[in-house]
Scaffold this active site. Structure first.
Site, PDB file in Angstrom:
ATOM      1  CB  SER A 105      63.722  38.047  97.259  1.00  0.00           C
ATOM      2  OG  SER A 105      63.800  36.621  97.268  1.00  0.00           O
ATOM      3  CG  PHE A 163      58.543  26.344  93.334  1.00  0.00           C
ATOM      4  CD1 PHE A 163      57.635  26.014  93.592  1.00  0.00           C
ATOM      5  CD2 PHE A 163      59.249  27.273  94.260  1.00  0.00           C
ATOM      6  CE1 PHE A 163      56.775  26.579  94.463  1.00  0.00           C
ATOM      7  CE2 PHE A 163      58.688  27.665  95.152  1.00  0.00           C
ATOM      8  CZ  PHE A 163      57.645  27.374  95.574  1.00  0.00           C
ATOM      9  CB  THR A 166      56.755  26.241  86.760  1.00  0.00           C
ATOM     10  OG1 THR A 166      58.194  26.189  86.579  1.00  0.00           O
ATOM     11  CG2 THR A 166      56.431  27.403  87.223  1.00  0.00           C
ATOM     12  CE1 TYR A 202      68.859  36.031  96.654  1.00  0.00           C
ATOM     13  CE2 TYR A 202      67.477  34.038  96.264  1.00  0.00           C
ATOM     14  CZ  TYR A 202      67.562  35.359  96.695  1.00  0.00           C
ATOM     15  OH  TYR A 202      66.516  36.216  96.867  1.00  0.00           O
ATOM     16  CG  ASN A 204      64.334  31.400  98.890  1.00  0.00           C
ATOM     17  OD1 ASN A 204      64.266  32.580  98.889  1.00  0.00           O
ATOM     18  ND2 ASN A 204      64.125  30.826  97.497  1.00  0.00           N
ATOM     19  N   GLY A 345      62.822  40.641  93.148  1.00  0.00           N
ATOM     20  CA  GLY A 345      61.888  39.509  94.068  1.00  0.00           C
ATOM     21  C   GLY A 345      61.208  38.888  92.857  1.00  0.00           C
ATOM     22  CB  SER A 371      57.286  34.903  87.977  1.00  0.00           C
ATOM     23  OG  SER A 371      56.041  33.743  88.263  1.00  0.00           O
ATOM     24  CG  ASN A 372      58.481  29.763  84.967  1.00  0.00           C
ATOM     25  OD1 ASN A 372      59.794  29.271  85.338  1.00  0.00           O
ATOM     26  ND2 ASN A 372      57.663  28.762  84.206  1.00  0.00           N
TER      27      ASN A 372
HETATM   28  C1  REY Z   1      60.894  30.543  93.480  1.00  0.00           C
HETATM   29  C2  REY Z   1      60.424  30.105  92.207  1.00  0.00           C
HETATM   30  C3  REY Z   1      61.799  31.579  93.341  1.00  0.00           C
HETATM   31  C4  REY Z   1      59.564  30.950  91.544  1.00  0.00           C
HETATM   32  C5  REY Z   1      62.370  32.289  94.564  1.00  0.00           C
HETATM   33  N1  REY Z   1      61.912  33.412  95.000  1.00  0.00           N
HETATM   34  O1  REY Z   1      63.094  31.660  95.133  1.00  0.00           O
HETATM   35  C6  REY Z   1      62.476  34.018  95.796  1.00  0.00           C
HETATM   36  C7  REY Z   1      63.201  35.336  95.403  1.00  0.00           C
HETATM   37  C8  REY Z   1      61.534  34.546  96.997  1.00  0.00           C
HETATM   38  O2  REY Z   1      64.616  35.446  95.338  1.00  0.00           O
HETATM   39  C9  REY Z   1      59.033  30.456  90.074  1.00  0.00           C
HETATM   40  N2  REY Z   1      59.813  29.660  89.449  1.00  0.00           N
HETATM   41  C10 REY Z   1      58.384  31.458  89.299  1.00  0.00           C
HETATM   42  C11 REY Z   1      59.598  28.373  88.910  1.00  0.00           C
HETATM   43  C12 REY Z   1      60.703  27.713  88.129  1.00  0.00           C
HETATM   44  O3  REY Z   1      58.778  27.785  89.527  1.00  0.00           O
HETATM   45  N3  REY Z   1      60.395  26.240  87.819  1.00  0.00           N
HETATM   46  O4  REY Z   1      59.332  31.983  88.416  1.00  0.00           O
HETATM   47  O5  REY Z   1      57.465  32.242  89.750  1.00  0.00           O
HETATM   48  O6  REY Z   1      62.337  36.238  95.096  1.00  0.00           O
END
Ligand code: REY
Length: 431
Positions: A105, A163, A166, A202, A204, A345, A371-372
């Protein structure tokens, strides 16, 4: 309680325990601290970064399971950086501050700059209905362009459902190509979260619509606009928008996604289209370029002063009164009283922080290739205090302040003072 909730509960406890921002400056002006003396000597007017605390924050990040982490401080006082761990688990290659990665982000700040340049060129107005430019797109004519940029449109964040699980969620989209309209349709299939303008949520979806506005107004793909308006003028050689391409070309860091199941092996998530985010999160960059970008933004090289002022006009995003959002830009107020502007991000495999001071004289990029894993992201956020606040004054401890808030090397320091990236809060609607 799953990992996400457990991490979130810890974060909320941390936020509740944030020390008053005044505690760190409580020492009387008569006895100057070494940090204050150093601040006078530095070109930025800021205290020297606390490089031990910076390294400690990165070590805390890998201790929480990130394969590697980096921090690079840039600006008028010169470049200082630290790395820990690896950028590639297979080859064992060390983390490298020159390497490219997915900035998630932080892309929103690039998209805001392009949009605000179009405002400067009188092609778009901030307080005009989105539907004026994209007839019939949204179900409510009251949603304005500014509502998108401030996350006050009420358009649901479709990524929460996408997601929810995940790894299956990621695998289902990693090679997919969405049209912008597909993503808007996904958002509109969920209830809206707020009346236009009423509260911050927030999403996307807002920056997907920003991408649509850019393409409508210019008649060109967003990639071209990032290129001609930001990447070329600032000579950002390591920054790109390759959607729907899946590769990170050149020297890069590999990203490792943490599955929801405790102990399950990490998933190499480096290659993906990021089509689920596009103008909300699909850019690639590196620390030096992000530093150049944030400093250029702050020093007025990209926008008119009117548009920059609009971008910097913030409202709180939570009850701590230390975290704010402007137009595609966050402000964090650090414990030493310094405010920093930038973005966080999160894309699968990468956490990023890219921030600069209001005068652009110091910047920080921090990244971990995981991440996660909210606890790792919180630990990474500890780099902000270390980079911008320097060492905490020793006399403050001597005068009886709690060591947890004043001991720069205490492992808990980042947990006490850092503003965690909101994307990782347990209830993502609370972002
Ligand atoms: C999406 C999920 C995160 C990421 C998101 N990113 O909205 C935008 C941002 C571009 O604000 C994922 N989490 C992870 C999951 C949770 O899958 N179940 O942490 O990689 O940057």
């Amino acid at each position: 309680m799953n990992r996400r909730l457990a991490a979130g509960a810890a974060l909320l406890a941390v936020v509740a325990g944030v020390a008053p921002a005044t505690a760190a400056h409580a020492a009387p002006a008569t006895a100057q601290s070494p940090a204050a003396e150093a601040a006078q000597a530095s070109k930025s007017g800021l205290p020297a970064p606390d490089l031990e605390a910076l390294l400690q924050a990165l070590q805390n990040t890998t201790a929480q399971g990130a394969p590697g982490a980096l921090a690079r401080i840039g600006g008028v006082d010169g470049v200082q950086s630290r790395t820990v761990g690896v950028r590639d688990k297979t080859t064992g290659a060390a983390m490298d501050t020159r390497a490219r990665f997915r900035i998630g982000s932080v892309t929103k700040t690039f998209s805001s700059v392009v949009l605000l340049q179009l405002v400067d060129e009188k092609q778009i107005e901030l307080d005009t209905s989105v539907n004026h430019y994209l007839p019939g797109l949204l179900p409510d004519d009251r949603i304005t362009v500014r509502h998108l940029l401030t996350h006050r449109s009420g358009l649901a964040d479709y990524t929460n459902a996408m997601f929810n699980e995940t790894v299956p969620g990621f695998e289902a989209v990693r090679n997919k190509q969405f049209g912008y309209q597909d993503l808007v349709t996904l958002s509109l299939s969920e209830p809206r979260t707020t009346e236009p303008g009423v509260s911050y949520k927030y999403s996307n979806a807002n920056f997907v619509v920003v991408g649509m506005l850019i393409e409508k107004a210019t008649g060109r793909p967003v990639a071209k606009e990032y290129e001609r308006r930001i990447i070329k003028p600032l000579k950002l050689r390591d920054t790109s928008y390759v959607h729907p391409g899946t590769e990170i070309k050149g020297l890069h860091t590999r990203g490792y996604l943490t599955p929801d199941a405790e102990g399950a092996p990490l998933v190499d998530s480096t290659e993906q289209t990021v089509s689920w985010a596009q103008s909300a999160g699909a850019m690639i960059s590196n620390p030096a370029d992000l530093s150049t970008f944030m400093s250029a933004l702050m020093t007025g090289r990209l926008l008119s002063s009117r548009s920059l002022d609009a971008m910097l006009t913030v409202t709180p995003t939570d009850a701590t009164n230390t975290r704010f959002y402007g137009l595609g830009l966050r402000r964090y107020d650090l414990s030493c009283g310094t405010s920093v502007y930038g973005h966080t991000g999160t894309v699968q495999g990468f956490y990023t922080y890219a921030f600069a001071t209001r005068d652009g004289k110091r910047s920080l990029t921090a990244m971990a290739n995981t991440s996660n894993r909210g606890v790792a992201n919180t630990a990474l956020g500890g780099t902000l205090e270390a980079a911008f606040c320097g060492k905490k004054p020793v006399e403050a401890t001597a005068r009886g302040f709690s060591s947890a808030t004043n001991d720069a090397s205490a492992p808990g320091r980042s947990a006490v003072t850092v503003a965690p990236a909101e994307v990782d809060l347990p209830e993502r609607n609370a972002r």
